[in-house]
Design a protein around this motif. Sequence first.
Motif, PDB file in Angstrom:
ATOM      1  N   ASN A 195       0.807  -1.219   0.000  1.00 15.86           N
ATOM      2  CA  ASN A 195       0.000   0.000   0.000  1.00 15.86           C
ATOM      3  C   ASN A 195       0.842   1.272   0.000  1.00 15.86           C
ATOM      4  N   ALA A 196       2.169   1.139  -0.157  1.00 16.57           N
ATOM      5  CA  ALA A 196       3.036   2.321  -0.167  1.00 16.57           C
ATOM      6  C   ALA A 196       2.656   3.306  -1.268  1.00 16.57           C
ATOM      7  N   PRO A 197       2.336   2.856  -2.509  1.00 17.08           N
ATOM      8  CA  PRO A 197       1.925   3.829  -3.537  1.00 17.08           C
ATOM      9  C   PRO A 197       0.639   4.564  -3.164  1.00 17.08           C
ATOM     10  N   LEU A 198      -0.289   3.872  -2.538  1.00 16.59           N
ATOM     11  CA  LEU A 198      -1.542   4.522  -2.134  1.00 16.59           C
ATOM     12  C   LEU A 198      -1.289   5.549  -1.035  1.00 16.59           C
ATOM     13  N   ARG A 199      -0.400   5.227  -0.117  1.00 21.16           N
ATOM     14  CA  ARG A 199      -0.065   6.198   0.931  1.00 21.16           C
ATOM     15  C   ARG A 199       0.567   7.438   0.314  1.00 21.16           C
ATOM     16  N   PHE A 200       1.416   7.249  -0.682  1.00 22.82           N
ATOM     17  CA  PHE A 200       2.058   8.386  -1.339  1.00 22.82           C
ATOM     18  C   PHE A 200       1.012   9.252  -2.044  1.00 22.82           C
ATOM     19  N   LEU A 201       0.066   8.627  -2.720  1.00 18.30           N
ATOM     20  CA  LEU A 201      -0.965   9.383  -3.431  1.00 18.30           C
ATOM     21  C   LEU A 201      -1.829  10.187  -2.459  1.00 18.30           C
ATOM     22  N   LEU A 202      -2.185   9.576  -1.348  1.00 17.65           N
ATOM     23  CA  LEU A 202      -3.026  10.288  -0.378  1.00 17.65           C
ATOM     24  C   LEU A 202      -2.258  11.400   0.323  1.00 17.65           C
ATOM     25  N   THR A 203      -0.962  11.196   0.504  1.00 13.75           N
ATOM     26  CA  THR A 203      -0.155  12.243   1.124  1.00 13.75           C
ATOM     27  C   THR A 203      -0.046  13.463   0.219  1.00 13.75           C
ATOM     28  N   HIS A 204      -0.075  13.248  -1.096  1.00  9.26           N
ATOM     29  CA  HIS A 204       0.009  14.338  -2.072  1.00  9.26           C
ATOM     30  C   HIS A 204      -1.254  14.322  -2.948  1.00  9.26           C
ATOM     31  N   ARG A 205      -2.399  14.343  -2.316  1.00 12.15           N
ATOM     32  CA  ARG A 205      -3.667  14.085  -2.998  1.00 12.15           C
ATOM     33  C   ARG A 205      -3.958  15.109  -4.089  1.00 12.15           C
ATOM     34  N   THR A 206      -3.840  16.383  -3.784  1.00 12.40           N
ATOM     35  CA  THR A 206      -4.173  17.420  -4.772  1.00 12.40           C
ATOM     36  C   THR A 206      -3.264  17.338  -5.985  1.00 12.40           C
ATOM     37  N   ALA A 207      -1.954  17.233  -5.741  1.00 16.62           N
ATOM     38  CA  ALA A 207      -1.010  17.126  -6.852  1.00 16.62           C
ATOM     39  C   ALA A 207      -1.257  15.852  -7.654  1.00 16.62           C
ATOM     40  N   TYR A 209      -4.094  14.337  -8.162  1.00 19.09           N
ATOM     41  CA  TYR A 209      -5.272  14.516  -9.017  1.00 19.09           C
ATOM     42  C   TYR A 209      -4.923  15.351 -10.250  1.00 19.09           C
ATOM     43  N   VAL A 210      -4.186  16.423 -10.053  1.00 23.67           N
ATOM     44  CA  VAL A 210      -3.834  17.296 -11.174  1.00 23.67           C
ATOM     45  C   VAL A 210      -2.942  16.553 -12.172  1.00 23.67           C
ATOM     46  N   ILE A 211      -1.904  15.895 -11.672  1.00 27.09           N
ATOM     47  CA  ILE A 211      -0.966  15.188 -12.555  1.00 27.09           C
ATOM     48  C   ILE A 211      -1.665  14.042 -13.281  1.00 27.09           C
ATOM     49  N   THR A 212      -2.520  13.317 -12.570  1.00 31.15           N
ATOM     50  CA  THR A 212      -3.223  12.194 -13.199  1.00 31.15           C
ATOM     51  C   THR A 212      -4.152  12.679 -14.307  1.00 31.15           C
ATOM     52  N   CYS A 213      -4.856  13.775 -14.066  1.00 32.28           N
ATOM     53  CA  CYS A 213      -5.758  14.317 -15.090  1.00 32.28           C
ATOM     54  C   CYS A 213      -4.977  14.743 -16.333  1.00 32.28           C
ATOM     55  N   LEU A 214      -3.890  15.478 -16.144  1.00 35.85           N
ATOM     56  CA  LEU A 214      -3.082  15.923 -17.275  1.00 35.85           C
ATOM     57  C   LEU A 214      -2.451  14.738 -18.004  1.00 35.85           C
ATOM     58  N   PRO A 233      -9.464   5.442 -24.878  1.00 40.83           N
ATOM     59  CA  PRO A 233      -9.856   5.537 -23.473  1.00 40.83           C
ATOM     60  C   PRO A 233      -8.741   5.079 -22.534  1.00 40.83           C
ATOM     61  N   TRP A 234      -7.582   4.710 -23.129  1.00 42.34           N
ATOM     62  CA  TRP A 234      -6.530   4.069 -22.330  1.00 42.34           C
ATOM     63  C   TRP A 234      -5.917   5.007 -21.299  1.00 42.34           C
ATOM     64  N   GLY A 235      -5.910   6.271 -21.579  1.00 44.50           N
ATOM     65  CA  GLY A 235      -5.318   7.193 -20.616  1.00 44.50           C
ATOM     66  C   GLY A 235      -6.063   7.228 -19.295  1.00 44.50           C
ATOM     67  N   TRP A 236      -7.358   6.917 -19.345  1.00 41.60           N
ATOM     68  CA  TRP A 236      -8.144   6.971 -18.105  1.00 41.60           C
ATOM     69  C   TRP A 236      -7.773   5.843 -17.144  1.00 41.60           C
ATOM     70  N   LEU A 237      -7.042   4.851 -17.648  1.00 36.27           N
ATOM     71  CA  LEU A 237      -6.566   3.795 -16.751  1.00 36.27           C
ATOM     72  C   LEU A 237      -5.594   4.333 -15.702  1.00 36.27           C
ATOM     73  N   LEU A 238      -5.006   5.498 -15.992  1.00 40.65           N
ATOM     74  CA  LEU A 238      -4.091   6.099 -15.016  1.00 40.65           C
ATOM     75  C   LEU A 238      -4.815   6.530 -13.738  1.00 40.65           C
TER      76      LEU A 238
END
Length: 304
Positions: A195-207, A209-214, A233-238
């Motif tokens: 779960n280390a990647p999930l912890r990293f994403l939640l620690t930097h949640r706003t960034a 979301y922005v990076i994933t959308c772009l 539609p493959w980009g949405w897998l990110l």
Amino acid sequence: MDAAQQYAQQCSELYAADGFAAVRRTAQAGLDQVGPTAVLYRWLGLAHAAEDEDDHDAAAERAYQQGLASAPDDLALLVCYLELCLRADAFDYPARAGRVATLRARIDELAPAGSPERERVDDALSWAGRGYWDDLVAAAGRGELRQAESAELSDRVASALRTGSTGTDSSTAEGEDVREAELAAALELLRGRANAPLRFLLTHRTAAYVITCLAALGVNRLLVTTGVVTFSPWGWLLWLPLLAAEGKLRTARQLARQRVVARIEERHALEAVLADTEDHAQMPPGTADGGGQTTLSASSPPTT
């Protein structure tokens, strides 16, 4: 406080924690012990109606009708029954929907102007008269509320992760505070190397979301412009890692409420045992206990 009021107080605590099944168990236990009581039938009906399912709505109606059979002028029961009938689909449940006029007339007779019951009726009537657009606005509002709750929990989780908290070093984690229980459950579910990647994403949640959308838009655009695909539609897998992280938070909220409800029930059971023990301790010698047996003091001579 008599037994019915004690059960009603327990139902109120459990209902506030969304422990609807526990409310039903408690209300039914109270009814079995003290007999037909309007307030306990009201809590039984509310706990059924809160599930928002057809079978539970039918059970809620039976509870309200049983309560009104013993207390026909109970305003709280009448208002709750009216709210249930206003929710009913007139096509599928014409009998239930048809009781609105009768219930409203009875409430108008009993509830004085400006009373809380009359205000609840007015709110329920305005809610029942909403249109399709109002439903969409209400649904959007509920979605925003859930998103805000998720963001708030994510911020608290991120703060705890930065400070190295594990969620087990706080005495409140085992208490009845829902927010503390949510934090403890989220940190528990996010433990481990996987779960280390999930912890990293939640620690930097706003960034994140922005990076994933772009990145998703960029990947889709790149695949289309290079001619690899005509529609991508493959980009949405990110978004999958972020969705997994949000799923952990939703699971944590559900788990936390289950734990809080269980702790409240445990406290209620302990309080009942202590109250029963005190009653027996205060019972004077020579009196009959609940089983009809006579209690003798040590100095009382046995009968021959």
